[in-house]
Design an enzyme around this catalytic site. Structure first.
Site, short mmCIF file in Angstrom:
data_model
loop_
_atom_site.label_atom_id
_atom_site.label_comp_id
_atom_site.label_asym_id
_atom_site.label_seq_id
_atom_site.Cartn_x
_atom_site.Cartn_y
_atom_site.Cartn_z
CG HIS A 482 28.16 23.03 24.60
ND1 HIS A 482 29.04 22.43 25.56
CD2 HIS A 482 27.89 21.98 23.65
CE1 HIS A 482 29.46 21.36 25.08
NE2 HIS A 482 28.82 20.84 23.92
CD GLU A 507 30.95 18.14 23.42
OE1 GLU A 507 29.71 18.07 23.78
OE2 GLU A 507 31.45 18.83 22.52
CE1 TYR A 649 30.53 15.48 21.04
CE2 TYR A 649 32.64 15.46 19.96
CZ TYR A 649 31.29 16.12 20.11
OH TYR A 649 31.18 17.46 19.69
#
Length: 714
Positions: A482, A507, A649
């Site tokens: 990230h 993600e 996710y």
């Protein structure tokens, strides 16, 4: 010392010298400036003559400038050791959110934006990112209630938005400042590694001879994995589920208000409102995806439980039931006994500092970057105040300047901060925080980003450095992913910078990078036995092991193979746990009626769904009702932006697995493909439609096949 050519970045790092008073003063200044700008635009621009350059561009540039300070103002509540500064940070964030709601519901400015939208939404003289900004801004005003006729209903909508902001901030503050735990005797902690117990607070008076185990990750997870005393594991598990019960009512109020707000806007529920502008588009798509995955994973989960029960029976003599507080313990035991996975032995090869160095080296080779650690006098040299301490918020924080390598042009990229160990009042999980986004200044020059990793890994001791279990290595690599996304992004507007993408894509880039932690050559490259870090550590290891010899410097092949071979052991249960989170999230955000959400018992639903989805027993199997715990009150994601979005996710793994298998699996260190990924995916941030980004990189539409094959359920 930094190499000479990297000593002086073209932009100074941000300062962390705020006081509670200065936070308030700075916030008032920023909000006053922003309001003044909007007032001026409204006064000077007539709807019939409104243009992008007169309305949206100055507001976007104001957002750019404001973000340089506002992100840091809100950041202190997650990291400061000063409770008054944390409180001030919380209060200023509330004030900024209230202002944002007021500004987003101004009919006068919406009239101008609406006029520009009608005239210029297809204007080819505007660049693509500016057209996207126009589209997104216009939609956000509509989603903020300006489609509701002025009057009682719109006023109610505004009141709901303000209250939801307060609930979110208070919920997270309660989690950050949670300081509970349980006193245990040494016997009750039998099996917990000495590295953990030696660092626990020792009791006095009525607690003499006991140790205080907190619910922070470095205490919690080793106890759940290694404590041989079932009663202790149960007590710790239930204590953790109930550690933040002040949030129970806040969560309930939030889901009721979200539903009411969505219905005021004309949506059937909050999930429909939230998902329409994501990649999935509709709740039905999400529910079908989660339902199909549950159907595919359930048989594997039952088989895994049956094997774990056999192990429990061999250990205890009985295994009629397999409890939630059994799972981490027997999962760990199975990995050790059946697959020779010794996590403590593995951790000896992942000292935190050398692991970070290895990870940064991977990113250097893959993406054409160069990381320069800034210490001592080098900090003072680049600080605007001339004081090195002013560019960090705590003495433990590490700072790096990040540069392009020679082939990429040797330009400055931004600043990376690492805050790695637990502290009182600190954010309790692992996350990446943007401190300052990148964007194009009004004069056409680039503003460079600053980004921070905030984690909670165990602290070093005098005799041993901080050591990472392999799952912690994966977590660190994920969060660094990230951070890299945040650093290398190059957008015109701060609104689209870095990880500012839709939730069901954000993600994917980090999840893809996790695959490097399961590649033998990369595991070997990251590993270094802690005894080689210094002469003192070498001596300490020899003394503790009672030998004159040191182990192999890098991880032996048999240990590496034990990691690789266990990647998918009990994987169905892990993914069913993720499904529980995702399905609970969807359940509370798509009720059949508003009355249904008002009557909902969220705690009972959370625990009932966990049993129905995972088939692992909780206290309900011992005769209790489903109100034995309040796990949703500890679930920051559902208050902090992942509402009706936790499914991302799992769904983003479809994209991440496809990208890895299609492009990187044959050679994870292919620098040409790494740079192509950097420029085609990471660099774009949210500046274009995420599906367009994916399809351009893959050369086709994404496929679910690699994801399902990886899970073994294709």
């Amino acid at each position: 010392m930094a190499p000479a050519k990297f000593k002086k970045p073209p932009q100074a790092p941000p300062l962390f010298t705020h006081t509670p008073e200065s936070l308030m003063k700075d916030t008032d200044r920023l909000l006053s400036k922003s309001k003044g700008l909007i007032d001026r635009i409204v006064a000077e621009v007539k709807p019939e003559r409104a243009q992008f350059k007169d309305v949206l561009l100055p507001m976007a540039q104001d957002d750019n400038e404001m973000s340089l300070e506002s992100h840091i103002i809100g950041f202190y509540q997650a990291v400061s050791t000063d409770a008054k500064l944390r409180d001030a940070s919380t209060e200023t964030e509330k004030k900024m959110d209230e202002y944002s709601i007021e500004a987003s519901m101004r009919e006068d400015i919406f009239g101008l934006v609406n006029s520009v939208f009608k005239k210029q939404k297809d204007d080819s003289t505007l660049d693509a990112e500016s057209r996207r900004l126009l589209e997104k801004d216009h939609k956000s005003y509509v989603r903020m209630g300006l489609g509701i006729p002025a009057g009682e209903k719109r006023d109610r909508f505004k009141a709901i938005k303000k209250r939801l902001s307060e609930l979110s901030i208070t919920f997270q503050k309660n989690l950050n400042e949670e300081s509970g735990g349980i006193w245990f005797t040494p016997e009750e902690l039998d099996g917990v590694p000495e590295d953990v117990t030696s660092g626990l607070k020792k009791g006095e008076g009525e607690n003499a001879g006991k140790m205080f185990l907190t619910f922070k990750y470095p205490d919690l997870f080793p106890t759940q994995k290694y404590c041989k005393v079932q009663a202790t594991r149960k007590k710790v598990f239930l204590g953790n589920e109930n550690k933040c019960n002040a949030n129970v009512e806040l969560f309930k109020e939030a889901i009721v208000l979200r539903d009411e707000a969505a219905r005021l806007l004309g949506y059937p529920d909050h999930a429909t409102f939230r998902i329409e502008d994501k990649m999935a588009k509709t709740p039905a798509t999400v529910d079908d995806f989660l339902g199909d995955l549950k159907k595919r994973l359930a048989p594997g989960g039952d088989k895994e439980i049956a094997k774990l029960k056999e192990l429990k029976k061999a250990e205890t003599g009985e295994a009629d039931q397999y409890f939630l507080w059994d799972h981490r313990f027997y999962d760990t035991l199975m990995l050790e006994r059946d697959f020779q996975l010794d996590q403590n032995k593995i951790a000896e090869y992942f000292p935190l500092q050398s692991s970070i160095e290895g990870m940064l080296k991977i990113f250097e080779e893959l993406f054409g970057l160069h990381f320069v650690k800034i210490d001592g006098e080098d900090r003072a040299a680049i600080s605007e105040t001339g004081k090195g301490d002013d560019i960090v918020w705590h003495q433990d924080v590490q700072v790096f300047s990040v540069w392009d390598d020679e082939a990429e042009g040797s330009s400055f990229v931004g600043y990376l901060y690492l805050d790695l160990h637990p502290r009182d009042g600190k954010y309790g999980h692992a996350a990446n925080f943007n401190l300052q986004p990148g964007f194009i200044n009004e004069n056409g020059t680039r503003r460079y980003p600053a980004t921070a990793l905030v984690c909670n890994f165990s602290k070093p001791t005098p005799k041993k450095p901080s050591l990472l279990k392999h799952d912690e290595v994966v977590t660190l690599f994920h969060e660094l992913g990230h951070g890299i996304h945040d650093l290398v992004s190059r957008t015109i507007y701060s609104r689209f910078h870095g990880t500012s993408t839709v939730r069901d894509f954000v993600e994917a880039p980090s999840q893809m990078l996790e695959n490097w932690c399961w590649t033998p050559s990369q595991i070997a490259g990251l590993s270094k036995h802690w005894s080689y870090l210094s002469d003192d550590y070498a001596a300490a290891h020899k003394a503790s092991a009672n030998t004159d010899k040191l182990p192999a410097e890098t991880m032996p092949d048999d240990l590496i193979q034990s990691i690789i071979s266990t990647r998918h052991i009990n994987d169905a249960l892990f993914n069913l746990r993720q499904l529980h989170f995702g399905m609970f999230d969807m359940s509370v955000h798509e009720p059949k009626s508003h009355a249904a959400i008002e009557d909902l018992d969220a705690s009972a639903l959370y625990n009932r769904l966990r049993k129905e989805i995972s088939h692992i027993d909780g206290p309900e199997a011992l005769g209790e009702d489903y109100n034995w715990g309040n796990g949703q009150a500890t679930f920051g994601h559902l208050i902090g932006g992942y509402d009706a979005g936790y499914y991302g996710y799992l769904s983003s793994q479809v994209y991440s697995t496809d990208m890895f298998y299609s492009v990187f699996k044959k050679d994870p260190m292919d620098g040409k493909e790494g740079r192509r990924y950097r420029h085609m995916v990471l660099e774009k941030g949210g500046s274009q439609d995420e599906m367009q980004t994916l399809e351009a990189f893959l050369g086709r539409k994404p496929s679910t096949k690699p994801f399902l094959e990886e899970l073994g359920v294709a």
